[in-house]
Write an enzyme that holds these catalytic residues in place. Structure first.
Site, PDB file in Angstrom:
ATOM      1  N   ARG A  31       0.822  -1.217   0.000  1.00  0.00           N
ATOM      2  CA  ARG A  31       0.000   0.000   0.000  1.00  0.00           C
ATOM      3  C   ARG A  31       0.854   1.264   0.000  1.00  0.00           C
ATOM      4  NH1 ARG A  31      -5.282  -0.151   1.267  1.00  0.00           N
ATOM      5  NH2 ARG A  31      -6.189  -2.190   1.104  1.00  0.00           N
ATOM      6  N   ARG A  35      -2.680   6.618   1.583  1.00  0.00           N
ATOM      7  CA  ARG A  35      -3.158   7.846   2.216  1.00  0.00           C
ATOM      8  C   ARG A  35      -2.177   8.539   3.133  1.00  0.00           C
ATOM      9  NH1 ARG A  35      -8.613   5.529   4.582  1.00  0.00           N
ATOM     10  NH2 ARG A  35      -7.241   3.746   4.766  1.00  0.00           N
ATOM     11  N   ARG A  44      -6.661  13.073  -4.064  1.00  0.00           N
ATOM     12  CA  ARG A  44      -7.956  12.533  -3.645  1.00  0.00           C
ATOM     13  C   ARG A  44      -8.991  13.619  -3.370  1.00  0.00           C
ATOM     14  NH1 ARG A  44     -10.895  10.087  -2.794  1.00  0.00           N
ATOM     15  NH2 ARG A  44     -10.988   8.691  -1.012  1.00  0.00           N
ATOM     16  N   ASP A  80      -7.134  -1.639  -7.222  1.00  0.00           N
ATOM     17  CA  ASP A  80      -7.688  -2.295  -6.036  1.00  0.00           C
ATOM     18  C   ASP A  80      -8.044  -3.728  -6.389  1.00  0.00           C
ATOM     19  OD1 ASP A  80      -8.619  -1.692  -3.155  1.00  0.00           O
ATOM     20  OD2 ASP A  80     -10.247  -2.868  -4.007  1.00  0.00           O
ATOM     21  N   TYR A 157     -15.393 -10.749   0.158  1.00  0.00           N
ATOM     22  CA  TYR A 157     -16.042  -9.447  -0.087  1.00  0.00           C
ATOM     23  C   TYR A 157     -17.359  -9.625  -0.829  1.00  0.00           C
ATOM     24  CZ  TYR A 157     -12.168  -6.459   1.457  1.00  0.00           C
ATOM     25  OH  TYR A 157     -11.224  -5.812   2.206  1.00  0.00           O
TER      26      TYR A 157
HETATM   27  O1  1CP Z   1       0.244   1.041  -2.996  1.00  0.00           O
HETATM   28  C1  1CP Z   1      -0.974   0.931  -3.104  1.00  0.00           C
HETATM   29  O2  1CP Z   1      -1.770   1.512  -2.414  1.00  0.00           O
HETATM   30  C2  1CP Z   1      -1.401   0.035  -4.230  1.00  0.00           C
HETATM   31  C3  1CP Z   1      -2.855   0.049  -4.475  1.00  0.00           C
HETATM   32  C4  1CP Z   1      -3.766  -0.832  -3.672  1.00  0.00           C
HETATM   33  C5  1CP Z   1      -3.659  -2.190  -3.365  1.00  0.00           C
HETATM   34  C6  1CP Z   1      -2.484  -3.122  -3.622  1.00  0.00           C
HETATM   35  C7  1CP Z   1      -5.033  -0.389  -3.179  1.00  0.00           C
HETATM   36  C8  1CP Z   1      -5.529   0.987  -3.280  1.00  0.00           C
HETATM   37  N1  1CP Z   1      -5.691  -1.473  -2.695  1.00  0.00           N
HETATM   38  C9  1CP Z   1      -4.873  -2.583  -2.779  1.00  0.00           C
HETATM   39  C10 1CP Z   1      -5.159  -3.969  -2.433  1.00  0.00           C
HETATM   40  C11 1CP Z   1      -6.291  -4.256  -1.519  1.00  0.00           C
HETATM   41  N2  1CP Z   1      -7.523  -3.667  -1.478  1.00  0.00           N
HETATM   42  C12 1CP Z   1      -6.290  -5.302  -0.579  1.00  0.00           C
HETATM   43  C13 1CP Z   1      -5.156  -6.262  -0.386  1.00  0.00           C
HETATM   44  C14 1CP Z   1      -4.108  -5.657   0.467  1.00  0.00           C
HETATM   45  C15 1CP Z   1      -4.408  -5.593   1.917  1.00  0.00           C
HETATM   46  O3  1CP Z   1      -4.735  -6.620   2.496  1.00  0.00           O
HETATM   47  O4  1CP Z   1      -4.255  -4.497   2.468  1.00  0.00           O
HETATM   48  C16 1CP Z   1      -7.515  -5.311   0.078  1.00  0.00           C
HETATM   49  C17 1CP Z   1      -7.981  -6.219   1.183  1.00  0.00           C
HETATM   50  C18 1CP Z   1      -8.289  -4.276  -0.501  1.00  0.00           C
HETATM   51  C19 1CP Z   1      -9.673  -3.913  -0.179  1.00  0.00           C
HETATM   52  C20 1CP Z   1      -9.738  -2.488   0.202  1.00  0.00           C
HETATM   53  N3  1CP Z   1      -9.840  -1.487  -0.713  1.00  0.00           N
HETATM   54  C21 1CP Z   1      -9.597  -1.899   1.461  1.00  0.00           C
HETATM   55  C22 1CP Z   1      -9.390  -2.660   2.761  1.00  0.00           C
HETATM   56  C23 1CP Z   1     -10.607  -2.463   3.637  1.00  0.00           C
HETATM   57  C24 1CP Z   1     -10.877  -3.619   4.533  1.00  0.00           C
HETATM   58  O5  1CP Z   1     -11.726  -4.432   4.160  1.00  0.00           O
HETATM   59  O6  1CP Z   1     -10.264  -3.673   5.612  1.00  0.00           O
HETATM   60  C25 1CP Z   1      -9.675  -0.509   1.304  1.00  0.00           C
HETATM   61  C26 1CP Z   1      -9.607   0.553   2.354  1.00  0.00           C
HETATM   62  C27 1CP Z   1      -9.839  -0.270  -0.088  1.00  0.00           C
HETATM   63  C28 1CP Z   1      -9.897   1.035  -0.792  1.00  0.00           C
HETATM   64  C29 1CP Z   1      -8.562   1.440  -1.250  1.00  0.00           C
HETATM   65  N4  1CP Z   1      -7.802   0.731  -2.155  1.00  0.00           N
HETATM   66  C30 1CP Z   1      -6.621   1.395  -2.359  1.00  0.00           C
HETATM   67  C31 1CP Z   1      -6.666   2.572  -1.563  1.00  0.00           C
HETATM   68  C32 1CP Z   1      -5.587   3.609  -1.504  1.00  0.00           C
HETATM   69  C33 1CP Z   1      -7.877   2.579  -0.868  1.00  0.00           C
HETATM   70  C34 1CP Z   1      -8.389   3.592   0.134  1.00  0.00           C
HETATM   71  C35 1CP Z   1      -9.187   4.649  -0.514  1.00  0.00           C
HETATM   72  C36 1CP Z   1      -8.399   5.898  -0.495  1.00  0.00           C
HETATM   73  O7  1CP Z   1      -7.815   6.249   0.523  1.00  0.00           O
HETATM   74  O8  1CP Z   1      -8.312   6.605  -1.495  1.00  0.00           O
END
Ligand code: 1CP
Length: 353
Positions: A31, A35, A44, A80, A157
């Site tokens: 990640r 953020r 964002r 994502d 999910y």
């Molecule tokens: O570096 C990076 O951020 C790469 C982009 C990335 C990746 C690899 C995002 C962007 N999401 C993911 C993978 C992801 N998404 C996973 C696997 C990794 C992990 O376990 O952390 C999972 C479970 C998700 C599902 C997801 N999408 C969550 C987790 C929520 C939960 O269920 O606990 C969240 C918060 C998102 C939204 C999301 N995806 C990515 C971002 C930056 C965000 C947050 C929204 C934002 O802040 O703009």
């Protein structure tokens, strides 16, 4: 970013994935484009997360943000895990402070049977275009990692409808209707294979399979309901020739089974000492991890001490990719990320032979 001639840096991550010796231990951060970066938060304000992911120019910019700031050894595509589900006909949104939300979760046989089959060129051309643009921008300086959610994590999910903390409905389907469960997992496995194969064709140089929620299963449940599907993914992706990383959290009881399913590198979270995790994964594999992301909220002295402890458990053995045990947390102090990346490189530097 260093110049193209810095071949040691450009090769470090891929070599470590293949358990070849490197000049120092490579590091990237799960990640890393998120953020905690002020530049990301600024973007964002103008664009929703999924808009960033769907617009190749913006996805490229976000992917490169952490790479421009820190000496990271790999970039990871900004997207994502939910994105390919659009192609299967499942609408979802990303809710602030919640994550992915599906208003109409899949809990009936009809809903599962109605899933469409995924086609990467038709359904996610913007992901493939982002990969091509990122590769052009990186210009060989560091490799690009592509990724997908693993079938179990995607299924959880789909069935729960949002962050699958307890997995009641998911496990109910698994136990009550193993036939339907296998059908759903089989469909998701097909999607993941098609999606990741297309990412490599577009230019991804390594792949990570995120099975973030699989730690909710017992080893027996994992072996019966998940392992055959994950194994099929790793077998199919071997043909791409790129290193494959298999990641989950709370997997201390599952590491052997996950390694059996596949992956050149297996991820470990911080709940298990790295040397013990590596023994369990097997010395014929690489390991990725496993600093507690919360350490980055402490002082820089603690960051160095704790990162040093992880490095010493790896013992300088080829095949260690330094990472956090799970994604970097929002509000992580940016200066501690710089401190961590530089420390890992300096403390692990091996004399040139
Ligand atoms: O570096 C990076 O951020 C790469 C982009 C990335 C990746 C690899 C995002 C962007 N999401 C993911 C993978 C992801 N998404 C996973 C696997 C990794 C992990 O376990 O952390 C999972 C479970 C998700 C599902 C997801 N999408 C969550 C987790 C929520 C939960 O269920 O606990 C969240 C918060 C998102 C939204 C999301 N995806 C990515 C971002 C930056 C965000 C947050 C929204 C934002 O802040 O703009």
């Amino acid at each position: 970013m260093p110049s193209r001639s810095d071949t040691a840096r450009s090769q470090r991550f891929l070599k470590a994935c293949r358990r070849e010796a490197t000049d120092c231990t490579p590091i990237w951060i799960m990640r890393q484009a998120g953020r905690y970066l002020p530049e990301y938060r600024k973007l964002r304000e103008k664009h929703a997360m999924l808009e960033l992911a769907k617009t190749p120019e913006l996805a490229t910019r976000v992917t490169l943000l952490p790479v421009e700031r820190f000496d990271l050894d790999a970039a990871i595509l900004f997207s994502d895990i939910m994105v390919p589900l659009w192609g299967m006909g499942v609408p979802f949104r990303i809710e602030e402070s919640v994550g992915p939300v599906i208003d109409d979760p899949l809990r009936t046989e009809a809903a599962i049977r109605d899933l469409k089959s995924f086609d990467a060129q038709r359904d996610v051309p913007f992901v493939l275009e982002a990969i091509r643009q990122i590769r052009r921008e990186l210009d060989g300086r560091i490799p690009l990692i592509g990724f997908a959610g693993a079938p179990f994590t995607l299924a959880s999910y789909l069935i729960e409808g949002r962050s699958p903390r307890r997995l009641r409905w998911t496990k109910a389907l698994m136990f009550d209707r193993p036939d339907l469960w296998d059908e759903l997992m089989g469909r998701l496995t097909d999607t993941v294979i098609a999606y990741l194969t297309a990412q490599v064709a577009a230019g991804a140089q390594a792949l990570q399979l995120f099975d973030s929620w699989v730690g909710n299963l017992s080893p027996a449940q994992y072996a019966t309901f998940v392992q055959p599907h994950s194994r099929r993914i790793f077998q199919a992706l071997k043909e791409t020739g790129v290193p494959l990383i298999h990641f989950g959290t709370e997997t201390s009881a599952l590491l052997e089974r996950m390694a059996e399913a596949g992956g050149d590198v297996v991820g470990a979270d911080w709940r298990i000492p790295l040397d013990e995790a590596w023994r369990r994964i097997g010395q014929d594999r690489g390991i990725q991890g496993n600093l507690d992301p919360a350490v980055l909220f402490a002082g820089s002295g603690v960051v160095r001490r704790e990162a040093g402890a992880v490095l010493s458990l790896a013992g300088g053995r080829p095949g260690h990719v330094f990472n956090l045990g799970h994604g970097i947390l929002p509000e992580t102090p940016v200066e501690n990320v710089a401190c961590l990346v530089d420390f890992v490189h300096e403390a692990s530097r091996r004399p040139a032979s």
